[in-house]
Write a protein that holds these residues in place. Structure first.
Motif, PDB file in Angstrom:
ATOM      1  N   UNK A   1      74.258 119.081   4.997  1.00  0.00           N
ATOM      2  CA  UNK A   1      75.511 118.439   5.676  1.00  0.00           C
ATOM      3  C   UNK A   1      76.460 118.058   4.527  1.00  0.00           C
ATOM      4  N   UNK A   2      77.627 117.882   5.256  1.00  0.00           N
ATOM      5  CA  UNK A   2      78.753 117.364   4.502  1.00  0.00           C
ATOM      6  C   UNK A   2      78.658 115.518   4.895  1.00  0.00           C
ATOM      7  N   UNK A   3      78.641 115.043   3.544  1.00  0.00           N
ATOM      8  CA  UNK A   3      78.869 113.554   3.850  1.00  0.00           C
ATOM      9  C   UNK A   3      79.890 112.924   4.628  1.00  0.00           C
ATOM     10  N   UNK A   4      80.898 113.561   4.959  1.00  0.00           N
ATOM     11  CA  UNK A   4      82.236 112.986   5.716  1.00  0.00           C
ATOM     12  C   UNK A   4      81.709 113.156   7.141  1.00  0.00           C
ATOM     13  N   UNK A   5      80.765 114.221   7.524  1.00  0.00           N
ATOM     14  CA  UNK A   5      80.581 114.411   8.918  1.00  0.00           C
ATOM     15  C   UNK A   5      79.035 113.954   9.290  1.00  0.00           C
ATOM     16  N   UNK A   6      78.205 113.213   8.496  1.00  0.00           N
ATOM     17  CA  UNK A   6      77.036 112.812   8.864  1.00  0.00           C
ATOM     18  C   UNK A   6      76.888 111.224   8.779  1.00  0.00           C
ATOM     19  N   UNK A   7      76.188 110.877   9.967  1.00  0.00           N
ATOM     20  CA  UNK A   7      75.850 109.431  10.051  1.00  0.00           C
ATOM     21  C   UNK A   7      74.838 108.939  10.792  1.00  0.00           C
ATOM     22  N   UNK A   8      74.252 107.931  10.878  1.00  0.00           N
ATOM     23  CA  UNK A   8      73.128 107.372  11.775  1.00  0.00           C
ATOM     24  C   UNK A   8      73.491 106.138  12.392  1.00  0.00           C
ATOM     25  N   UNK A   9      73.492 105.986  13.614  1.00  0.00           N
ATOM     26  CA  UNK A   9      74.311 105.107  14.466  1.00  0.00           C
ATOM     27  C   UNK A   9      73.255 104.196  15.374  1.00  0.00           C
ATOM     28  N   UNK A  10      73.004 103.011  14.877  1.00  0.00           N
ATOM     29  CA  UNK A  10      71.924 102.035  15.602  1.00  0.00           C
ATOM     30  C   UNK A  10      72.768 101.313  16.847  1.00  0.00           C
ATOM     31  N   UNK A  11      72.396 101.626  18.078  1.00  0.00           N
ATOM     32  CA  UNK A  11      72.977 101.177  18.998  1.00  0.00           C
ATOM     33  C   UNK A  11      72.165 100.315  20.149  1.00  0.00           C
ATOM     34  N   UNK A  12      72.738 100.072  21.300  1.00  0.00           N
ATOM     35  CA  UNK A  12      72.092  99.275  22.232  1.00  0.00           C
ATOM     36  C   UNK A  12      70.933  98.243  21.701  1.00  0.00           C
ATOM     37  N   UNK A  13      71.586  97.338  20.990  1.00  0.00           N
ATOM     38  CA  UNK A  13      70.906  96.251  20.593  1.00  0.00           C
ATOM     39  C   UNK A  13      69.707  96.504  19.381  1.00  0.00           C
ATOM     40  N   UNK A  14      69.947  97.694  18.877  1.00  0.00           N
ATOM     41  CA  UNK A  14      69.101  98.371  17.812  1.00  0.00           C
ATOM     42  C   UNK A  14      68.094  99.128  18.506  1.00  0.00           C
ATOM     43  N   UNK A  15      67.896  99.371  19.796  1.00  0.00           N
ATOM     44  CA  UNK A  15      66.882 100.337  20.221  1.00  0.00           C
ATOM     45  C   UNK A  15      66.997 101.529  20.282  1.00  0.00           C
ATOM     46  N   UNK A  16      68.472 102.053  19.971  1.00  0.00           N
ATOM     47  CA  UNK A  16      68.486 103.405  20.048  1.00  0.00           C
ATOM     48  C   UNK A  16      69.050 103.887  18.598  1.00  0.00           C
ATOM     49  N   UNK A  17      68.716 105.102  18.073  1.00  0.00           N
ATOM     50  CA  UNK A  17      69.046 105.705  17.156  1.00  0.00           C
ATOM     51  C   UNK A  17      69.753 107.138  17.059  1.00  0.00           C
ATOM     52  N   UNK A  18      70.696 107.204  16.629  1.00  0.00           N
ATOM     53  CA  UNK A  18      71.484 108.649  16.809  1.00  0.00           C
ATOM     54  C   UNK A  18      71.927 109.098  15.508  1.00  0.00           C
ATOM     55  N   UNK A  19      71.403 110.293  15.091  1.00  0.00           N
ATOM     56  CA  UNK A  19      71.814 110.940  13.607  1.00  0.00           C
ATOM     57  C   UNK A  19      72.494 112.183  14.188  1.00  0.00           C
ATOM     58  N   UNK A  20      73.835 112.345  13.336  1.00  0.00           N
ATOM     59  CA  UNK A  20      74.686 113.478  13.686  1.00  0.00           C
ATOM     60  C   UNK A  20      75.030 113.845  12.218  1.00  0.00           C
ATOM     61  N   UNK A  21      74.742 115.125  11.951  1.00  0.00           N
ATOM     62  CA  UNK A  21      75.080 115.921  10.620  1.00  0.00           C
ATOM     63  C   UNK A  21      75.472 117.073  10.905  1.00  0.00           C
ATOM     64  N   UNK A  22      76.764 117.727  10.211  1.00  0.00           N
ATOM     65  CA  UNK A  22      77.353 118.683  10.296  1.00  0.00           C
ATOM     66  C   UNK A  22      77.600 119.318   9.003  1.00  0.00           C
ATOM     67  N   UNK A  23      77.631 120.978   8.737  1.00  0.00           N
ATOM     68  CA  UNK A  23      78.154 121.428   7.531  1.00  0.00           C
ATOM     69  C   UNK A  23      79.289 122.208   7.764  1.00  0.00           C
ATOM     70  N   UNK A  24      79.911 122.864   6.616  1.00  0.00           N
ATOM     71  CA  UNK A  24      80.985 123.546   6.562  1.00  0.00           C
ATOM     72  C   UNK A  24      80.891 124.855   7.480  1.00  0.00           C
ATOM     73  N   UNK A  25      79.710 125.334   7.738  1.00  0.00           N
ATOM     74  CA  UNK A  25      79.435 126.723   8.506  1.00  0.00           C
ATOM     75  C   UNK A  25      79.474 126.593   9.759  1.00  0.00           C
ATOM     76  N   UNK A  26      79.781 125.344  10.438  1.00  0.00           N
ATOM     77  CA  UNK A  26      79.632 124.856  11.714  1.00  0.00           C
ATOM     78  C   UNK A  26      78.319 124.963  12.290  1.00  0.00           C
ATOM     79  N   UNK A  27      77.432 124.448  11.620  1.00  0.00           N
ATOM     80  CA  UNK A  27      75.993 124.294  12.017  1.00  0.00           C
ATOM     81  C   UNK A  27      75.633 122.638  11.886  1.00  0.00           C
TER      82      UNK A  27
END
Length: 178
Positions: free
Chosen positions: A50-76
């Motif tokens: 993935x690209x650094x600019x389009x990749x992150x980990x978000x902890x939400x709901x008081x720390x009870x949920x983790x969402x990871x999103x990561x994309x690359x330049x090919x649209x994957x």
């Protein structure tokens, strides 16, 4: 009084099974090999980074949920969701109780001549009630989430094909949301 005791025993048993199945007792294993800010994986034998600019980990709901999103330049892209997140440990994808934890891999084919003809295929895990992989969180700091993953996913809304995701690794910037 006996019914109350039986009800309390039932509640305690269900709670124990639910919480013990969401996370194992291990520490999440090794941190993997992804460069800082990225997610890497092998998708059916091919490499993904993935690209650094389009990749992150978000902890939400008081720390009870983790969402990871990561994309690359090919649209994957990868999307991973852990519900009942509680820090470093192993989180199964699928199984009778872990159906809420999920991961997906998508490929977008952009038609530059006619962008409205672009297509996206999504492979999802889990796709039935069996365990199809896991996400291992080895470290969480104030600024990063680091770990590994693997899973098998199915294109349930398309051709029913499967993709095998191995050697998944991430070292992502952490965001916090309410």
């Amino acid at each position: 009084m006996r019914k109350l005791n039986q009800f309390m025993l039932l509640i305690m048993t269900v709670s124990l099974v639910t919480f013990s199945s969401c996370k194992s007792d291990d520490d999440g294993g090794s941190p993997g090999t992804a460069p800082s800010g990225t997610l890497t994986a092998t998708v059916d034998g091919g490499s993904f980074q993935s690209l650094d600019i389009s990749s992150s980990a978000t902890v939400s709901n008081g720390g009870q949920n983790l969402t990871i999103i990561a994309t690359n330049s090919d649209g994957n892209a990868f999307a991973i969701n852990i519900f009942g997140y509680s820090g470093p440990g192993t989180y199964p994808l699928g199984g009778d109780i872990n159906i809420f934890n999920s991961a997906s891999y998508s490929e977008t084919d952009v038609d530059l001549n006619n962008p409205t003809n672009s297509t996206t295929e999504i492979w999802q895990a889990p796709y039935n009630d069996t365990e199809v992989g896991e996400v291992n969180i080895s470290e969480e700091t104030n600024t990063n989430v680091i770990g590994t993953f693997n899973f098998t996913a199915k294109n349930v809304n398309g051709d029913q094909s499967e993709k095998t995701i191995t050697n998944g690794s991430f070292d992502l910037s952490k965001e916090t949301a309410n």
